[in-house]
Design an enzyme around this catalytic site. Structure first.
Site, mmCIF file in Angstrom:
data_model
loop_
_atom_site.group_PDB
_atom_site.id
_atom_site.type_symbol
_atom_site.label_atom_id
_atom_site.label_comp_id
_atom_site.label_asym_id
_atom_site.label_seq_id
_atom_site.Cartn_x
_atom_site.Cartn_y
_atom_site.Cartn_z
ATOM 1 N N CYS A 121 0.663 -1.177 0.188
ATOM 2 C CA CYS A 121 0.109 0.111 0.011
ATOM 3 C C CYS A 121 1.013 1.108 0.003
ATOM 4 C CB CYS A 121 -0.873 -0.205 1.284
ATOM 5 S SG CYS A 121 -2.120 1.194 1.514
ATOM 6 N N CYS A 128 -2.784 14.845 2.736
ATOM 7 C CA CYS A 128 -3.751 14.965 1.719
ATOM 8 C C CYS A 128 -4.773 16.045 1.855
ATOM 9 C CB CYS A 128 -4.712 13.656 2.023
ATOM 10 S SG CYS A 128 -5.772 13.180 0.512
ATOM 11 N N CYS A 135 -11.050 9.983 7.854
ATOM 12 C CA CYS A 135 -9.781 9.358 7.534
ATOM 13 C C CYS A 135 -8.645 10.207 8.077
ATOM 14 C CB CYS A 135 -9.571 9.679 5.785
ATOM 15 S SG CYS A 135 -7.904 9.295 5.270
ATOM 16 N N GLU A 183 -4.237 11.417 -2.018
ATOM 17 C CA GLU A 183 -5.344 11.357 -3.403
ATOM 18 C C GLU A 183 -4.425 10.984 -4.735
ATOM 19 O OE1 GLU A 183 -8.208 10.507 -3.931
ATOM 20 O OE2 GLU A 183 -7.752 10.994 -6.427
HETATM 21 N N1 SAH Z 1 -7.389 9.116 -1.404
HETATM 22 C C1 SAH Z 1 -7.343 7.873 -2.144
HETATM 23 C C2 SAH Z 1 -6.644 6.842 -1.494
HETATM 24 C C3 SAH Z 1 -6.549 6.781 -0.189
HETATM 25 S S1 SAH Z 1 -7.395 5.916 1.091
HETATM 26 C C4 SAH Z 1 -9.024 7.499 -1.871
HETATM 27 O O1 SAH Z 1 -9.739 7.886 -1.308
HETATM 28 O O2 SAH Z 1 -9.696 6.534 -2.265
HETATM 29 C C5 SAH Z 1 -7.634 4.272 0.518
HETATM 30 C C6 SAH Z 1 -8.961 4.122 1.212
HETATM 31 O O3 SAH Z 1 -9.266 3.797 2.563
HETATM 32 C C7 SAH Z 1 -10.525 5.096 0.680
HETATM 33 O O4 SAH Z 1 -11.277 4.081 0.144
HETATM 34 C C8 SAH Z 1 -10.574 5.538 1.948
HETATM 35 O O5 SAH Z 1 -11.719 6.153 1.806
HETATM 36 C C9 SAH Z 1 -10.587 4.607 3.194
HETATM 37 N N2 SAH Z 1 -10.469 4.842 4.322
HETATM 38 C C10 SAH Z 1 -10.055 6.034 4.730
HETATM 39 N N3 SAH Z 1 -10.052 6.094 6.248
HETATM 40 C C11 SAH Z 1 -10.755 5.066 6.458
HETATM 41 C C12 SAH Z 1 -11.202 4.641 7.877
HETATM 42 N N4 SAH Z 1 -10.876 5.355 8.960
HETATM 43 N N5 SAH Z 1 -11.508 3.343 7.860
HETATM 44 C C13 SAH Z 1 -11.753 2.638 6.728
HETATM 45 N N6 SAH Z 1 -11.403 3.101 5.519
HETATM 46 C C14 SAH Z 1 -10.895 4.255 5.335
#
Ligand code: SAH
Length: 369
Positions: A121, A128, A135, A183
């Site tokens: 990952c 971000c 998140c 992102e």
């Molecule tokens: N910015 C991108 C990639 C980063 S996060 C995106 O948003 O897709 C990767 C995944 O983890 C995303 O689907 C995001 O929404 C999710 N994610 C973020 N915070 C989270 C949390 N606290 N619990 C579960 N999933 C989470």
């Protein structure tokens, strides 16, 4: 919430990381060799060391003239990142590493072993700008974009660690997901350069299958459309988290720019362009977005756009420190999955590795001492 971070599209400009071999195109590498008074084939030898042997150590490069080796390696492979800490979870099958970059910025990547494969990952931005309130990285704001070489180095170092048994046995790094900090589609150029290095056959790249590369996005519609035209069928994951604009505006603030329907239409276009089934990511947050009527609305919206083009990955929310939100009740989760399946939408709960080392989805944020 009062002190919520604001949406931030443009990355602040900061001092550039030193120029690295992985930032250069093949032609630029050949040109650099010429400037150094070396024949063009040295570029391919360096690529073999880097992408196939996963090394930047001049001592390994015995096919290069002894007198030029050190100088060449130092010039082409400046150190871009050094490990600060490494945490292990899941009985050794998950490893999170905190890296220090040239300007003191810290980022994390997480390596996970599964039977027969290993997944990394990767982080594409320090912090971000998307400001999703659930998140951890979203709460930090955006510090800067990573360069292509800074992302590619995360991959090389993980591929080497995984090959050399850091996960308990020797496994080949087979999958890369852009689900670390940042992102990816907001750092499009560097991310695409990384994707090209991931899928190019050895020695010009790591030789991964495009299907095994996942780009996850909040839904930057113009960038998704651009990705359609790259001719590299990576897997696209769309972080939806709500099927209605009212709630998604809150959970994924970029929704105020591109709505649920616009994001889903772009995802469908991605399927049409690439034939790759799109993943819909949906963090299940108790009493927030886990209602049966939302599962039903999501099922209908996906179904309206056709069959066989999408699957849903609900993820139990990993609560971030200080958050008032928590994961859904297991029975609610089950019903959510059931409702989607009843609409004919393939649905699988995503496993959350490394939650005890803050290495699970959405938890990547640096805890400075
Ligand atoms: N910015 C991108 C990639 C980063 S996060 C995106 O948003 O897709 C990767 C995944 O983890 C995303 O689907 C995001 O929404 C999710 N994610 C973020 N915070 C989270 C949390 N606290 N619990 C579960 N999933 C989470």
């Amino acid at each position: 919430m009062t002190d919520r971070p604001l949406l931030q599209m443009a990355a602040p400009r900061r001092g550039k990381p030193p120029r690295h071999f992985a930032d250069l195109t093949h032609d630029e590498r050949v040109e650099t060799m010429r400037e150094l008074g070396l024949p063009a084939f040295r570029a391919k030898q360096l690529a073999t060391h880097y992408y196939a042997h996963l090394t930047v150590d001049p001592a390994d490069m015995t096919d290069l003239p002894a007198g030029a080796r050190d100088e060449l390696a130092n010039q082409m492979f400046p150190t871009l990142m050094t490990p600060v800490t490494s945490l292990v979870a899941d009985g050794g099958a998950t490893r999170k590493t905190l890296w220090n970059l040239h300007d003191g910025v810290k980022v994390e990547s997480v390596l996970m072993k599964y039977p027969e494969r290993a997944t990394l990952c990767v982080t594409s931005q320090a912090g971000c700008g998307m400001a999703c309130p659930f998140c951890a990285t979203g709460q930090m704001g955006l510090t800067r974009n990573l360069s292509a070489a800074e992302i590619i180095e995360q991959v090389r170092l993980a591929a080497r660690a995984s090959r050399d048994g850091d996960l308990g046995e020797n496994v080949r790094l087979s999958n890369v997901v852009f689900m670390g900090m940042g992102e990816p589609l907001a750092n499009y150029k560097a991310v695409m350069q990384t994707v090209r290095a991931l899928v190019a056959p050895e020695p010009h790249g790591f030789g991964l299958s495009a299907r095994h590369v996942t780009v996850s996005t909040v839904g930057l519609v113009p960038a998704i459309d651009k990705l359609c035209k790259e001719g590299i069928p990576v897997t696209l994951a769309l972080s939806l988290h709500a099927p209605d604009d009212e709630l998604r505006n809150e959970l994924v603030p970029i929704n105020t720019r591109w709505t649920v329907d616009e994001a889903l239409d772009a995802a469908r276009r991605y399927f049409d362009a690439t034939g790759r089934r799109v993943s819909i990511e949906y963090a299940l947050i108790r009493d927030m977005n886990d209602h049966a009527h939302r599962a039903d609305l999501l099922g209908r919206k996906l179904k309206d756009r056709g069959d066989g083009w999408v699957h849903v990955n609900p993820i139990p929310l990993n609560p971030t420190p200080g958050s008032k939100w928590t994961a859904s009740d297991p029975r609610v989760e089950e019903e959510f999955v059931h409702t989607l399946r009843a609409h004919g939408i393939p649905t699988t709960i995503r496993d959350t590795r490394g939650s005890d080392i803050d290495g699970a989805c959405g938890q990547l944020a640096i805890k400075e001492a």
